[in-house]
Scaffold this motif. Structure first.
Motif, PDB file in Angstrom:
ATOM      1  N   ALA A 172      15.457  -7.625  -1.868  1.00 25.44           N
ATOM      2  CA  ALA A 172      16.109  -7.511  -0.556  1.00 25.44           C
ATOM      3  C   ALA A 172      15.115  -7.932   0.513  1.00 25.44           C
ATOM      4  N   ASP A 173      15.665  -8.402   1.617  1.00 27.84           N
ATOM      5  CA  ASP A 173      14.843  -8.796   2.767  1.00 27.84           C
ATOM      6  C   ASP A 173      15.346  -7.972   3.948  1.00 27.84           C
ATOM      7  N   MET A 174      14.446  -7.267   4.612  1.00 25.22           N
ATOM      8  CA  MET A 174      14.861  -6.398   5.718  1.00 25.22           C
ATOM      9  C   MET A 174      15.464  -7.174   6.881  1.00 25.22           C
ATOM     10  N   PRO A 208       1.275   7.345   9.216  1.00 20.34           N
ATOM     11  CA  PRO A 208      -0.004   7.146   8.532  1.00 20.34           C
ATOM     12  C   PRO A 208      -1.153   7.032   9.516  1.00 20.34           C
ATOM     13  N   GLY A 209      -2.293   7.580   9.123  1.00 26.88           N
ATOM     14  CA  GLY A 209      -3.484   7.496   9.972  1.00 26.88           C
ATOM     15  C   GLY A 209      -4.150   6.135   9.872  1.00 26.88           C
ATOM     16  N   TYR A 210      -5.383   6.108  10.327  1.00 23.64           N
ATOM     17  CA  TYR A 210      -6.204   4.886  10.351  1.00 23.64           C
ATOM     18  C   TYR A 210      -6.673   4.640   8.917  1.00 23.64           C
ATOM     19  N   PHE A 211      -6.293   3.488   8.351  1.00 29.51           N
ATOM     20  CA  PHE A 211      -6.596   3.245   6.930  1.00 29.51           C
ATOM     21  C   PHE A 211      -8.121   3.217   6.719  1.00 29.51           C
ATOM     22  N   MET A 212      -8.610   3.938   5.705  1.00 26.76           N
ATOM     23  CA  MET A 212     -10.037   3.843   5.349  1.00 26.76           C
ATOM     24  C   MET A 212     -10.392   2.399   5.005  1.00 26.76           C
ATOM     25  N   SER A 213      -9.434   1.679   4.428  1.00 26.89           N
ATOM     26  CA  SER A 213      -9.708   0.282   4.037  1.00 26.89           C
ATOM     27  C   SER A 213     -10.005  -0.611   5.249  1.00 26.89           C
ATOM     28  N   ASN A 214      -9.541  -0.210   6.461  1.00 25.34           N
ATOM     29  CA  ASN A 214      -9.897  -1.001   7.657  1.00 25.34           C
ATOM     30  C   ASN A 214     -11.413  -1.088   7.811  1.00 25.34           C
ATOM     31  N   LEU A 215     -12.079   0.016   7.441  1.00 25.64           N
ATOM     32  CA  LEU A 215     -13.526   0.110   7.687  1.00 25.64           C
ATOM     33  C   LEU A 215     -14.306  -0.828   6.764  1.00 25.64           C
ATOM     34  N   ARG A 248      10.874  -8.810  -1.795  1.00 31.97           N
ATOM     35  CA  ARG A 248      11.624 -10.049  -1.578  1.00 31.97           C
ATOM     36  C   ARG A 248      11.516 -10.959  -2.786  1.00 31.97           C
ATOM     37  N   ASP A 249      10.518 -10.699  -3.642  1.00 28.34           N
ATOM     38  CA  ASP A 249      10.275 -11.608  -4.766  1.00 28.34           C
ATOM     39  C   ASP A 249      10.063 -10.790  -6.038  1.00 28.34           C
ATOM     40  N   THR A 250      11.143 -10.676  -6.806  1.00 30.53           N
ATOM     41  CA  THR A 250      11.083  -9.804  -7.990  1.00 30.53           C
ATOM     42  C   THR A 250      10.179 -10.378  -9.091  1.00 30.53           C
ATOM     43  N   ASN A 296       6.404  -4.034   8.056  1.00 35.13           N
ATOM     44  CA  ASN A 296       5.067  -4.633   8.144  1.00 35.13           C
ATOM     45  C   ASN A 296       4.946  -5.495   9.402  1.00 35.13           C
ATOM     46  N   TYR A 297       4.498  -4.864  10.493  1.00 35.04           N
ATOM     47  CA  TYR A 297       4.342  -5.577  11.773  1.00 35.04           C
ATOM     48  C   TYR A 297       3.488  -6.824  11.623  1.00 35.04           C
ATOM     49  N   TRP A 298       2.396  -6.712  10.847  1.00 36.16           N
ATOM     50  CA  TRP A 298       1.387  -7.774  10.885  1.00 36.16           C
ATOM     51  C   TRP A 298       1.833  -9.051  10.199  1.00 36.16           C
ATOM     52  N   GLU A 299       2.922  -8.991   9.430  1.00 35.40           N
ATOM     53  CA  GLU A 299       3.369 -10.243   8.803  1.00 35.40           C
ATOM     54  C   GLU A 299       3.860 -11.237   9.858  1.00 35.40           C
ATOM     55  N   SER A 300       4.526 -10.742  10.899  1.00 37.80           N
ATOM     56  CA  SER A 300       5.007 -11.625  11.970  1.00 37.80           C
ATOM     57  C   SER A 300       4.233 -11.403  13.267  1.00 37.80           C
ATOM     58  N   ILE A 333      10.899  -8.462  15.752  1.00 35.87           N
ATOM     59  CA  ILE A 333      11.261  -8.624  14.336  1.00 35.87           C
ATOM     60  C   ILE A 333      11.123  -7.285  13.607  1.00 35.87           C
ATOM     61  N   GLU A 334      10.011  -6.591  13.858  1.00 36.79           N
ATOM     62  CA  GLU A 334       9.808  -5.307  13.171  1.00 36.79           C
ATOM     63  C   GLU A 334      10.909  -4.301  13.554  1.00 36.79           C
ATOM     64  N   ILE A 335      11.258  -4.269  14.827  1.00 35.02           N
ATOM     65  CA  ILE A 335      12.295  -3.319  15.277  1.00 35.02           C
ATOM     66  C   ILE A 335      13.641  -3.668  14.634  1.00 35.02           C
ATOM     67  N   ASN A 340       0.816  -1.220   0.000  1.00 30.24           N
ATOM     68  CA  ASN A 340       0.000   0.000   0.000  1.00 30.24           C
ATOM     69  C   ASN A 340       0.849   1.269   0.000  1.00 30.24           C
ATOM     70  N   GLN A 341       1.692   1.391   1.032  1.00 30.10           N
ATOM     71  CA  GLN A 341       2.390   2.671   1.218  1.00 30.10           C
ATOM     72  C   GLN A 341       3.500   2.875   0.189  1.00 30.10           C
ATOM     73  N   GLY A 342       4.381   1.878   0.067  1.00 31.04           N
ATOM     74  CA  GLY A 342       5.470   2.008  -0.913  1.00 31.04           C
ATOM     75  C   GLY A 342       4.919   2.132  -2.317  1.00 31.04           C
TER      76      GLY A 342
HETATM   77  P1  NAP Z   1       1.364  -3.983   2.862  1.00 34.51           P
HETATM   78  O1  NAP Z   1       0.497  -3.424   1.781  1.00 34.51           O
HETATM   79  O2  NAP Z   1       0.819  -5.039   3.764  1.00 34.51           O
HETATM   80  O3  NAP Z   1       2.694  -4.554   2.195  1.00 34.51           O
HETATM   81  C1  NAP Z   1       3.813  -4.956   2.961  1.00 34.51           C
HETATM   82  C2  NAP Z   1       5.052  -4.613   2.152  1.00 34.51           C
HETATM   83  O4  NAP Z   1       6.203  -4.856   2.961  1.00 34.51           O
HETATM   84  C3  NAP Z   1       5.179  -5.460   0.893  1.00 34.51           C
HETATM   85  O5  NAP Z   1       5.537  -4.616  -0.160  1.00 34.51           O
HETATM   86  C4  NAP Z   1       6.298  -6.431   1.251  1.00 34.51           C
HETATM   87  O6  NAP Z   1       7.108  -6.732   0.120  1.00 34.51           O
HETATM   88  C5  NAP Z   1       7.123  -5.621   2.224  1.00 34.51           C
HETATM   89  N1  NAP Z   1       7.866  -6.472   3.163  1.00 34.51           N
HETATM   90  C6  NAP Z   1       7.341  -7.165   4.206  1.00 34.51           C
HETATM   91  N2  NAP Z   1       8.308  -7.832   4.853  1.00 34.51           N
HETATM   92  C7  NAP Z   1       9.472  -7.527   4.217  1.00 34.51           C
HETATM   93  C8  NAP Z   1      10.826  -7.912   4.424  1.00 34.51           C
HETATM   94  N3  NAP Z   1      11.185  -8.744   5.412  1.00 34.51           N
HETATM   95  N4  NAP Z   1      11.759  -7.398   3.602  1.00 34.51           N
HETATM   96  C9  NAP Z   1      11.423  -6.570   2.569  1.00 34.51           C
HETATM   97  N5  NAP Z   1      10.159  -6.183   2.323  1.00 34.51           N
HETATM   98  C10 NAP Z   1       9.199  -6.657   3.134  1.00 34.51           C
HETATM   99  O7  NAP Z   1       1.961  -2.826   3.765  1.00 34.51           O
HETATM  100  P2  NAP Z   1       1.345  -1.405   4.160  1.00 34.51           P
HETATM  101  O8  NAP Z   1      -0.140  -1.555   4.354  1.00 34.51           O
HETATM  102  O9  NAP Z   1       1.860  -0.348   3.262  1.00 34.51           O
HETATM  103  O10 NAP Z   1       2.043  -1.174   5.582  1.00 34.51           O
HETATM  104  C11 NAP Z   1       1.891  -2.082   6.634  1.00 34.51           C
HETATM  105  C12 NAP Z   1       2.189  -1.358   7.923  1.00 34.51           C
HETATM  106  O11 NAP Z   1       1.242  -0.290   8.093  1.00 34.51           O
HETATM  107  C13 NAP Z   1       2.075  -2.233   9.172  1.00 34.51           C
HETATM  108  O12 NAP Z   1       3.309  -2.241   9.859  1.00 34.51           O
HETATM  109  C14 NAP Z   1       0.988  -1.533  10.005  1.00 34.51           C
HETATM  110  O13 NAP Z   1       1.263  -1.590  11.396  1.00 34.51           O
HETATM  111  C15 NAP Z   1       1.068  -0.123   9.483  1.00 34.51           C
HETATM  112  N6  NAP Z   1      -0.120   0.721   9.746  1.00 34.51           N
HETATM  113  C16 NAP Z   1      -1.390   0.257   9.536  1.00 34.51           C
HETATM  114  C17 NAP Z   1      -2.467   1.089   9.824  1.00 34.51           C
HETATM  115  C18 NAP Z   1      -3.896   0.638   9.587  1.00 34.51           C
HETATM  116  O14 NAP Z   1      -4.821   1.402   9.895  1.00 34.51           O
HETATM  117  N7  NAP Z   1      -4.136  -0.554   9.073  1.00 34.51           N
HETATM  118  C19 NAP Z   1      -2.255   2.393  10.281  1.00 34.51           C
HETATM  119  C20 NAP Z   1      -0.935   2.847  10.447  1.00 34.51           C
HETATM  120  C21 NAP Z   1       0.127   1.998  10.176  1.00 34.51           C
HETATM  121  P3  NAP Z   1       7.187  -8.174  -0.619  1.00 34.51           P
HETATM  122  O15 NAP Z   1       6.105  -9.047  -0.018  1.00 34.51           O
HETATM  123  O16 NAP Z   1       6.942  -7.857  -2.075  1.00 34.51           O
HETATM  124  O17 NAP Z   1       8.542  -8.652  -0.330  1.00 34.51           O
END
Ligand code: NAP
Length: 304
Positions: A59-61, A155-162, A39-41, A82-86, A91-93, A13-15
């Motif tokens: 690349a992998d963070m 970033p604020g509260y995503f409209m998509s959450n709703l 991570r997957d070109t 992306n906190y929610w992946e793990s 891990i996020e820090i 979403n953000q990137g």
């Molecule tokens: P997203 O659409 O879920 O996509 C996650 C991105 O992170 C993908 O492009 C993925 O790339 C990349 N990624 C994940 N793990 C990675 C790794 N180890 N190395 C490299 N790239 C990695 O993400 P988003 O919605 O933009 O952002 C998610 C974040 O927004 C979360 O941390 C959440 O806490 C935060 N947030 C959410 C809200 C809300 O209201 N929902 C509000 C504020 C903040 P690939 O899979 O292509 O590798």
């Protein structure tokens, strides 16, 4: 010679929003070459970006070695974790710190990090279970301490959450049930459309925004305003229920129930951004942001 901006989360979403906005800006797209990280070109979202002229680098963070290749020659970096992946703050820090360490090593001139407030500190320890906020705030502090020139986009509260949270009740009305009162203020953002508008403005105003926080939201909305505008945009009936904490948690998977509860209690008091207004962050923008009513009116989820 043009500068290089490296965008993490390019397939998300953000990137993805950052890249879309940079590509559509005639001035910035001349000034910057864009590198997108995944991570997957081979995945379709990465391939689509490559077709638009974005350099795609794997690349992998979690791996500093791969981050070194990702950041080579980069002037500016947009970093989102992306906190929610793990669902694991450690891990996020670590991921955020890994990118910060390499950014420092290679001399990145502007690191733009997608951050959030520290809930534990902002509430003086009243709410201690919102690690997806606290972890990002820890990374923000690490970046500040490292001395890398940086700006923090919150970033604020995503409209998509709703779209997920609002469910049709027995009488068909779109129903929202939350453990907060009617005065809670949700700072909403169309994350895919509008993140890039803020980040572009941060890039344009680099020198005046070093060390600053930019609040990424279109506006504050109470639950009643959200439902009222949803009704107007879709013609559907809506209703809001304030429910008790136990009932709210019973609707959620256990691993996130307490976290989401405290996240919403934080939004109610002292506020998602600690009560700060959005004015300063809006003043840097050149484009209009998407309102909740516009988003709701064009959302396929609410048409269904
Ligand atoms: P997203 O659409 O879920 O996509 C996650 C991105 O992170 C993908 O492009 C993925 O790339 C990349 N990624 C994940 N793990 C990675 C790794 N180890 N190395 C490299 N790239 C990695 O993400 P988003 O919605 O933009 O952002 C998610 C974040 O927004 C979360 O941390 C959440 O806490 C935060 N947030 C959410 C809200 C809300 O209201 N929902 C509000 C504020 C903040 P690939 O899979 O292509 O590798």
């Amino acid at each position: 010679m043009s500068k290089l901006i490296t965008v993490f989360g390019a397939t998300g979403n953000q990137g993805g929003s950052v890249i879309t906005q940079l590509l559509s800006d005639s001035q910035i797209s001349k000034e910057f070459k864009i590198r997108g990280i995944t991570r997957d070109t081979s995945k379709p979202a990465a391939q689509e970006l490559a077709k638009k002229g974005v350099e795609i680098v794997a690349a992998d963070m979690n791996s500093k070695e791969s981050i070194q290749a990702a950041l080579k020659d980069s002037h500016t970096v947009f970093l989102v974790t992306n906190y929610w992946e793990s669902a694991n703050a450690e891990i996020e820090i670590t991921q955020g710190q890994n990118v910060a360490d390499v950014a420092k090593e290679v001399g990145v001139q502007h690191l733009i990090f997608s951050s959030l407030l520290n809930v534990t500190k902002t509430t003086n320890g009243r709410l201690t279970n919102v690690p997806h906020f606290d972890g990002k705030a820890d990374v923000e502090q690490y970046i500040r301490d490292s001395g890398i020139p940086a700006t923090f986009y919150l970033p604020g509260y995503f409209m998509s959450n709703l779209e997920m949270a609002l469910q049709p009740g027995q009488d068909g009305a779109l129903t929202w049930a939350l453990p907060v009162g009617k005065d809670a203020k949700f700072p909403l953002i169309d994350i895919k459309a509008d993140t890039g508008k803020f980040v572009k403005a941060i890039i344009r105003n680099r020198s005046s925004l070093l060390g600053a926080r930019v609040l990424g939201a279109q506006g504050y909305y109470t639950p009643n305003e959200i439902l009222d505008q949803l009704s107007k945009a879709t013609g559907k009936k809506t209703q809001y229920f304030q429910i008790d904490e136990k009932t709210y948690k019973s609707y959620l998977p256990e691993f996130m129930a307490q976290e989401m509860l405290e996240n919403h209690l934080f939004i109610e008091n002292p506020g998602y951004y600690g009560g700060e207004t959005l004015d300063k962050s809006h003043n840097i923008l050149e484009e209009k942001l998407v309102s909740w009513k516009e988003y709701a009116g064009s959302s396929a989820a609410f048409k269904a």
